[in-house]
Design an enzyme around this catalytic site. Sequence first.
Site, mmCIF file in Angstrom:
data_model
loop_
_atom_site.group_PDB
_atom_site.id
_atom_site.type_symbol
_atom_site.label_atom_id
_atom_site.label_comp_id
_atom_site.label_asym_id
_atom_site.label_seq_id
_atom_site.Cartn_x
_atom_site.Cartn_y
_atom_site.Cartn_z
ATOM 1 N N TYR A 138 23.748 16.819 -77.463
ATOM 2 C CA TYR A 138 23.319 18.188 -77.763
ATOM 3 C C TYR A 138 23.608 19.060 -76.551
ATOM 4 C CZ TYR A 138 20.211 22.148 -78.786
ATOM 5 O OH TYR A 138 19.691 23.402 -79.010
ATOM 6 N N ASP A 231 27.456 17.814 -68.923
ATOM 7 C CA ASP A 231 26.266 18.597 -69.247
ATOM 8 C C ASP A 231 25.045 17.861 -68.709
ATOM 9 O OD1 ASP A 231 24.187 20.022 -70.245
ATOM 10 O OD2 ASP A 231 24.755 19.863 -72.362
ATOM 11 N N LYS A 259 16.801 23.339 -67.412
ATOM 12 C CA LYS A 259 15.519 22.619 -67.285
ATOM 13 C C LYS A 259 14.991 22.553 -65.845
ATOM 14 C CE LYS A 259 15.958 20.705 -71.815
ATOM 15 N NZ LYS A 259 17.177 20.356 -72.519
HETATM 16 C C1 LIG Z 1 18.108 21.229 -73.447
HETATM 17 C C2 LIG Z 1 19.559 21.016 -73.400
HETATM 18 C C3 LIG Z 1 20.483 22.056 -73.616
HETATM 19 C C4 LIG Z 1 20.051 23.414 -74.085
HETATM 20 O O1 LIG Z 1 19.266 24.070 -73.151
HETATM 21 P P1 LIG Z 1 18.318 25.285 -73.633
HETATM 22 O O2 LIG Z 1 17.721 25.788 -72.363
HETATM 23 O O3 LIG Z 1 17.336 24.688 -74.601
HETATM 24 O O4 LIG Z 1 19.196 26.281 -74.288
HETATM 25 C C5 LIG Z 1 21.822 21.812 -73.407
HETATM 26 N N1 LIG Z 1 22.256 20.596 -73.033
HETATM 27 C C6 LIG Z 1 21.408 19.566 -72.840
HETATM 28 C C7 LIG Z 1 21.943 18.256 -72.408
HETATM 29 C C8 LIG Z 1 20.040 19.733 -73.030
HETATM 30 O O5 LIG Z 1 19.216 18.697 -72.871
#
Ligand SMILES: *Cc1c(COP(=O)(O)O)cnc(C)c1O
Length: 420
Positions: A138, A231, A259
């Site tokens: 994701y 990511d 995060k």
């Molecule tokens: C949480 C997450 C996102 C999206 O981040 P948001 O701040 O919720 O838009 C993208 N990539 C990864 C791996 C994530 O865990």
Amino acid sequence: MGIFQEAQQYIVGGVNSPVRAFKSVGGEPPFIERGEGAYIWDIEGNKYLDYIQSWGPLIFGHCDKDTQEAIIKAVKKGVSFGAPTKVEVELAKEVLELFPHLDLIRFVNSGTEATMSAIRLARGYTSKDDIIKFVGCYHGHSDSLLVSAGSGAATFGVPSSPGVPADFTKHTLLAEYNNIESVKAAFEKGDVGCVIIEPIAGNMSLVPAKKEFLEELRELCNHYGAVLILDEVMSGFRASLRGSFDIYGVEADIVTFGKVIGGGMPVGAFAGRKEIMEKLSPVGPVYQAGTLSGNPVAMSAGLAVIKKLKENPEIYKELEKKAKALMEGFEKTSKENGIDFTYNVVGSMFGFFFNPKKPENFADVDSSDTQRYAKFHNKMLNKGFYFAPSAYETGFICTPMSDSDIQNTIKAYEEIAKEI
Ligand SMILES: *Cc1c(COP(=O)(O)O)cnc(C)c1O
């Protein structure tokens, strides 16, 4: 009328992010009033040990004094200017200092924005439109990333949400996690400008990539002239201080953050090699902007957390020890009760599966017993243990979590294991 019913009269589904509605585990979400360290309290006064920690950001737990003080100090000087501030430069320096292969950074407001912008930049840099993403990873909710597999992996994706035109996802090729042959097939099929992957996948519960797989992925990107985006919105500063880099040593062309980097405030970022990052506006032609990007309050929170992590790098070992103790306890209890159970731990992150097999990709994860997870979730919540309301999420340990917190969680699981 309960607060959740009232919320649904005004906010779609009563929530501002779908997983919070508890749809996949049933029941109603508690509304949270406050947090302190490893614990949260709902508006009815119930106390929970929090294994979500705002979905990762709060590595030092709720109301960490250093973060709180930094935020309050910043707020008193003004909440936003839309102009450059010193704290942005400080946070940029602190982050880039950790990664010799990353030269420049751009701050945004969320992980979604970070990956979306990184992909635009990669496409602009390579002048190639196709991208490869992995089933089960994701990267936020931007159009070209809301894709599910067509008739199998290594196909051009089909939109996984109404409202995303098929024309937007036709450039997104899907491959299978930990399966390098599927990546080769995707490279053969398209004109691939970039590959985006969670090197430690945290959105299909927790499934780390195999080292050789990531190394081969790096080589394939070199061979085809594609940009490798790691990511690390979740794993960055969470799996270890430098995320996957400490664990695999694979150098990305661009890394995305979110995060933890905002310490609980809305921050995302992407950082990369100079040659690539200088294609970004205002230096280069690839456009990207944000009214609140680099917001001084959010940057101050991020700076407090990143500095504290750099000063205390030993915490990751301690957090991992606790995560392992929790998972080993769960494993033992599961065995005693005839429950299929496997798990993964990376630093402060843990993921477990009601599954006889340890998953290596999304299909494996998907074969886990999610109904059993729903029962687990419900019964643990009633006992005061707040786990993610979905079997597809990672759990998080924070520094204020004590050994007795872990032991109490295992005891609670022992008490409910027969009932799930
Ligand atoms: C949480 C997450 C996102 C999206 O981040 P948001 O701040 O919720 O838009 C993208 N990539 C990864 C791996 C994530 O865990």
